[in-house]
Design a protein around this motif. Structure first.
Motif: not given
Length: 152
Positions: A90-119
């Motif tokens: 969560h933050g400024h559009a520049r960083w949030a959009l870059r973050a989603i564009l650069d997020l690893h493929h779900p099957e990538h070994p470094d992809a996030p996988d820890d379930d938590h409450a949505a902000p």
């Protein structure tokens, strides 16, 4: 040292240009776009990309209030009121959009996988949902993100 208004405005224009470019990149990546609260001047923009078992999404309320996330696909998942996520930013559009564009493929070994409450920033207020326009990706774009991010 302060900058004259013209220079400050120029910086803001440059910032908006970069945000526009990043929004175009999200659309070009195959995201479905929801314009909430009116097509001409939406109150919020939500963009989603659905994987077989996950969904990547962005909620834009203004350029300083953008949330990006990945959630598991479940039968009761609500794009406008997610309850659980496995990654969020969560933050400024520049960083949030870059973050989603650069997020690893779900099957990538470094992809996030820890379930938590949505902000709370990922929730779209009900009054914005009275009018929602949906723009689906052009044919051929849906697979672009999967191909671009495929695990090595």
């Amino acid at each position: 040292m302060t900058q004259p208004c013209e220079q400050s405005l120029g910086a803001a224009d440059s910032d908006l240009g970069e945000v526009d470019d990043l929004l175009r990149a999200v659309v070009a990546d195959g995201f479905t776009v929801y314009l909430c609260g009116g097509q001409r001047e939406p109150e919020a923009i939500v963009a989603t990309y659905t994987w077989p078992d996950h969904v990547d999404f962005v909620v834009i309320k203004d350029r300083h209030d953008v949330a990006a996330a990945r959630a598991r696909c479940t039968p009761d998942w609500d794009v406008f009121a997610p309850e659980r996520v496995i990654w969020s930013y969560h933050g400024h559009a520049r960083w949030a959009l870059r973050a989603i564009l650069d997020l690893h493929h779900p099957e990538h070994p470094d992809a996030p996988d820890d379930d938590h409450a949505a902000p709370a920033a990922l929730r779209v207020p009900g009054e914005f949902l009275r009018s929602v326009s949906v723009r689906t990706p052009r044919p051929g774009l849906v697979a672009r993100r999967a191909m671009r991010l495929r695990p090595a």
